[in-house]
Design a protein around this motif. Structure first.
Motif, mmCIF file in Angstrom:
data_model
loop_
_atom_site.group_PDB
_atom_site.id
_atom_site.type_symbol
_atom_site.label_atom_id
_atom_site.label_comp_id
_atom_site.label_asym_id
_atom_site.label_seq_id
_atom_site.Cartn_x
_atom_site.Cartn_y
_atom_site.Cartn_z
ATOM 1 N N PRO A 63 0.808 -1.233 0.000
ATOM 2 C CA PRO A 63 0.000 0.000 0.000
ATOM 3 C C PRO A 63 0.835 1.274 0.000
ATOM 4 O O PRO A 63 0.412 2.295 -0.541
ATOM 5 C CB PRO A 63 -0.817 -0.125 1.295
ATOM 6 N N TRP A 64 2.038 1.226 0.602
ATOM 7 C CA TRP A 64 2.869 2.434 0.656
ATOM 8 C C TRP A 64 3.339 2.872 -0.727
ATOM 9 O O TRP A 64 3.695 4.034 -0.924
ATOM 10 C CB TRP A 64 4.095 2.200 1.532
ATOM 11 N N THR A 65 3.349 1.949 -1.683
ATOM 12 C CA THR A 65 3.877 2.271 -3.016
ATOM 13 C C THR A 65 2.833 2.931 -3.911
ATOM 14 O O THR A 65 3.169 3.378 -5.004
ATOM 15 C CB THR A 65 4.383 0.990 -3.700
ATOM 16 N N ARG A 66 1.590 2.986 -3.447
ATOM 17 C CA ARG A 66 0.537 3.590 -4.270
ATOM 18 C C ARG A 66 0.633 5.103 -4.217
ATOM 19 O O ARG A 66 0.859 5.691 -3.155
ATOM 20 C CB ARG A 66 -0.831 3.116 -3.790
ATOM 21 N N PRO A 67 0.453 5.783 -5.357
ATOM 22 C CA PRO A 67 0.665 7.231 -5.432
ATOM 23 C C PRO A 67 -0.162 8.040 -4.441
ATOM 24 O O PRO A 67 0.305 9.047 -3.928
ATOM 25 C CB PRO A 67 0.279 7.568 -6.884
ATOM 26 N N ARG A 68 -1.391 7.622 -4.176
ATOM 27 C CA ARG A 68 -2.266 8.407 -3.316
ATOM 28 C C ARG A 68 -2.214 7.987 -1.849
ATOM 29 O O ARG A 68 -2.986 8.486 -1.040
ATOM 30 C CB ARG A 68 -3.711 8.338 -3.827
ATOM 31 N N PHE A 69 -1.288 7.087 -1.512
ATOM 32 C CA PHE A 69 -1.159 6.698 -0.112
ATOM 33 C C PHE A 69 -0.641 7.899 0.677
ATOM 34 O O PHE A 69 0.321 8.559 0.254
ATOM 35 C CB PHE A 69 -0.197 5.523 0.030
ATOM 36 N N PRO A 70 -1.262 8.237 1.823
ATOM 37 C CA PRO A 70 -0.852 9.430 2.580
ATOM 38 C C PRO A 70 0.633 9.380 2.957
ATOM 39 O O PRO A 70 1.085 8.411 3.586
ATOM 40 C CB PRO A 70 -1.734 9.370 3.835
ATOM 41 N N PRO A 71 1.404 10.401 2.589
ATOM 42 C CA PRO A 71 2.851 10.394 2.880
ATOM 43 C C PRO A 71 3.172 10.263 4.360
ATOM 44 O O PRO A 71 4.157 9.630 4.730
ATOM 45 C CB PRO A 71 3.320 11.749 2.337
ATOM 46 N N ASP A 72 2.316 10.838 5.234
ATOM 47 C CA ASP A 72 2.621 10.787 6.662
ATOM 48 C C ASP A 72 2.367 9.412 7.262
ATOM 49 O O ASP A 72 2.712 9.166 8.422
ATOM 50 C CB ASP A 72 1.818 11.847 7.420
ATOM 51 N N GLN A 73 1.791 8.491 6.472
ATOM 52 C CA GLN A 73 1.577 7.127 6.949
ATOM 53 C C GLN A 73 2.653 6.170 6.447
ATOM 54 O O GLN A 73 2.637 4.987 6.769
ATOM 55 C CB GLN A 73 0.189 6.643 6.536
ATOM 56 N N ARG A 74 3.587 6.692 5.646
ATOM 57 C CA ARG A 74 4.766 5.922 5.262
ATOM 58 C C ARG A 74 5.857 6.150 6.307
ATOM 59 O O ARG A 74 5.855 7.139 7.018
ATOM 60 C CB ARG A 74 5.276 6.359 3.888
ATOM 61 N N ALA A 75 6.825 5.242 6.373
ATOM 62 C CA ALA A 75 7.901 5.364 7.355
ATOM 63 C C ALA A 75 8.842 6.505 6.990
ATOM 64 O O ALA A 75 9.056 6.817 5.817
ATOM 65 C CB ALA A 75 8.675 4.058 7.452
ATOM 66 N N ALA A 76 9.386 7.126 8.019
ATOM 67 C CA ALA A 76 10.423 8.138 7.876
ATOM 68 C C ALA A 76 11.635 7.689 8.683
ATOM 69 O O ALA A 76 11.551 6.747 9.492
ATOM 70 C CB ALA A 76 9.921 9.488 8.370
ATOM 71 N N VAL A 77 12.765 8.346 8.483
ATOM 72 C CA VAL A 77 13.951 8.020 9.268
ATOM 73 C C VAL A 77 13.638 8.234 10.749
ATOM 74 O O VAL A 77 13.102 9.263 11.140
ATOM 75 C CB VAL A 77 15.143 8.890 8.834
ATOM 76 N N GLY A 78 13.950 7.234 11.562
ATOM 77 C CA GLY A 78 13.638 7.291 12.992
ATOM 78 C C GLY A 78 12.426 6.471 13.373
ATOM 79 O O GLY A 78 12.212 6.204 14.568
ATOM 80 N N ASP A 79 11.628 6.060 12.401
ATOM 81 C CA ASP A 79 10.448 5.250 12.705
ATOM 82 C C ASP A 79 10.848 3.846 13.144
ATOM 83 O O ASP A 79 11.859 3.291 12.706
ATOM 84 C CB ASP A 79 9.541 5.148 11.473
ATOM 85 N N TRP A 80 10.008 3.267 14.011
ATOM 86 C CA TRP A 80 10.137 1.864 14.399
ATOM 87 C C TRP A 80 9.142 1.060 13.578
ATOM 88 O O TRP A 80 7.983 1.450 13.434
ATOM 89 C CB TRP A 80 9.843 1.680 15.885
ATOM 90 N N VAL A 81 9.609 -0.065 13.015
ATOM 91 C CA VAL A 81 8.770 -0.891 12.154
ATOM 92 C C VAL A 81 8.919 -2.355 12.564
ATOM 93 O O VAL A 81 9.882 -2.739 13.242
ATOM 94 C CB VAL A 81 9.150 -0.736 10.662
ATOM 95 N N THR A 82 7.949 -3.166 12.148
ATOM 96 C CA THR A 82 8.058 -4.613 12.306
ATOM 97 C C THR A 82 8.330 -5.225 10.940
ATOM 98 O O THR A 82 7.895 -4.703 9.908
ATOM 99 C CB THR A 82 6.773 -5.214 12.900
ATOM 100 N N LEU A 83 9.071 -6.346 10.943
ATOM 101 C CA LEU A 83 9.461 -7.014 9.709
ATOM 102 C C LEU A 83 8.781 -8.376 9.597
ATOM 103 O O LEU A 83 8.385 -8.966 10.606
ATOM 104 C CB LEU A 83 10.981 -7.208 9.662
ATOM 105 N N ASP A 84 8.659 -8.861 8.361
ATOM 106 C CA ASP A 84 8.104 -10.197 8.164
ATOM 107 C C ASP A 84 9.142 -11.248 8.559
ATOM 108 O O ASP A 84 10.264 -10.920 8.960
ATOM 109 C CB ASP A 84 7.621 -10.377 6.722
ATOM 110 N N GLU A 85 8.768 -12.521 8.445
ATOM 111 C CA GLU A 85 9.647 -13.600 8.900
ATOM 112 C C GLU A 85 10.965 -13.637 8.138
ATOM 113 O O GLU A 85 11.991 -14.031 8.687
ATOM 114 C CB GLU A 85 8.928 -14.943 8.766
ATOM 115 N N SER A 86 10.939 -13.208 6.874
ATOM 116 C CA SER A 86 12.172 -13.221 6.075
ATOM 117 C C SER A 86 13.078 -12.037 6.406
ATOM 118 O O SER A 86 14.257 -12.048 6.064
ATOM 119 C CB SER A 86 11.823 -13.192 4.580
#
Length: 359
Positions: A63-86
């Motif tokens: 979803p983050w790659t879609r043009p109209r996805f809200p920019p503030d809902q994408r990760a920025a430097v400093g964000d904490w994220v979870t990763l998949d099993e790989s």
């Protein structure tokens, strides 16, 4: 599976705060692997899982790659994220404690995220021709809206003969509670005054103009030459962009630092409240005769009276009025964009329903 406390030690060195909010976010992560965004590329991110581990390049969720996805809902430097099993794809974005953003450069009113989950924003200003109290006030408006605390770092103090005079020009800034430190960015003993902001579980981001000394300060705090530095032009104290991208770096003091490219334009995003950075003006405005006083030529205006008797600096008030008008324009444009997005979303859902019998 909930990580045991020892598993959090590498994250602490990446700025993990380990407070009640962080533990709640950790529980919501459902045992997935945590990582912190260290840098951002056009189509991918570099993330870190520990201070001594090699950074990994990962892909964003679809979803983050879609043009109209809200920019503030994408990760920025400093964000904490979870990763998949790989460990190759981001699954989710953890709730933010703070987010520093500005209006994107240009005529449009889009927002640009600068850094997330920072505790302090170090505004780096050179004590040369870069010194500009009005620009500092603009930075403080952005920072007050971020959820982080501002700290003003005046660099090149060793080259300036009027350091105290410059600090005196920032009396209102100091009175509002913003710490002000004049330092020699090349001297570890001088910059040691900043260590109180750099301990384990803490993150700072450096902002300022090109040539202000951010990269030099970064190298000194790191204790090594990590960032390239260039000399500034003598005629206007400007420098070339030695930092070309935002990047997160663990510090020997135990926390993390995010260096950023020099900002030519400090543009409001529309989410700010100018009053937060101009408490002195707002206090005066509370004494105006009329509640809706515009502080122009209304009778009984306490703000204009203070300007006339010299208790309020005229240039400071003019900057307040300018930033207030800019913020209101940006907020209006942002509301219009959101309304337009809602209309387009409804229209798209209707077309899908008409064509496929579903939304």
């Amino acid at each position: 599976m909930q990580p045991i406390p020892d598993d959090l030690a590498p994250l602490r060195a990446l700025g993990w705060p380990d407070d009640a909010t962080a533990r709640e976010a950790l529980a919501a992560a459902g045992g997935r692997r945590l990582a912190r965004v260290a840098s951002q590329h056009r189509t991918a991110y570099d993330v870190a899982t520990g201070p001594d581990e090699m950074q990994m390049k990962v892909q964003p969720p679809m979803p983050w790659t879609r043009p109209r996805f809200p920019p503030d809902q994408r990760a920025a430097v400093g964000d904490w994220v979870t990763l998949d099993e790989s460990g190759k794809t981001i699954v989710d974005l953890l709730p933010r404690r703070s987010v520093l953003k500005r209006g994107a450069a240009g005529e449009h009113h889009r927002q640009q995220l600068i850094a997330a989950n920072v505790d302090h924003v170090l505004v780096v200003v050179g004590l040369d021709q870069d010194f500009n109290p009005r620009r500092i006030e603009r930075y403080l408006v952005l920072i007050r809206a971020s959820g982080a605390d501002p700290v003003l770092v005046l660099t090149k103090a060793d080259q300036c003969e009027i350091v105290e005079d410059c600090i005196d020009l920032l009396a209102e800034v100091a009175e509002s509670g913003v710490p002000i430190h004049a330092v020699n960015s090349k001297d570890p003993d001088s910059t040691a005054v900043l260590h109180e902001y750099l301990g384990p579980g803490r993150t700072v981001v450096l902002v300022g103009s090109s040539g202000a000394g951010k990269s030099t300060l970064t190298n000194t705090l790191l204790g090594r030459e990590r960032m390239k530095t260039n000399a500034v032009r003598a005629n206007d104290s400007r420098g070339r962009h030695t930092t070309t991208a935002r990047v997160l770096m663990p510090l020997p003091q135990g926390g993390c630092l995010i260096d950023t490219p020099g900002m030519r334009e400090v543009k409001l995003s529309g989410d700010e409240d100018v009053a937060d950075a101009f408490e002195d003006v707002e206090t005066l405005a509370a004494n105006c005769r009329f509640r809706d006083c515009a502080h122009v030529n209304e009778p009984g205006c306490a703000v204009q009276a203070a300007v006339e008797d010299g208790s309020l600096d005229e240039a400071r008030y003019a900057n307040y009025a300018k930033l207030r008008d800019e913020m209101e324009a940006a907020a209006t444009s942002q509301a219009e964009r959101k309304a337009e997005a809602r209309v387009m979303g409804k229209a798209l859902n209707k077309r899908l329903k008409d064509k496929y019998g579903r939304s």
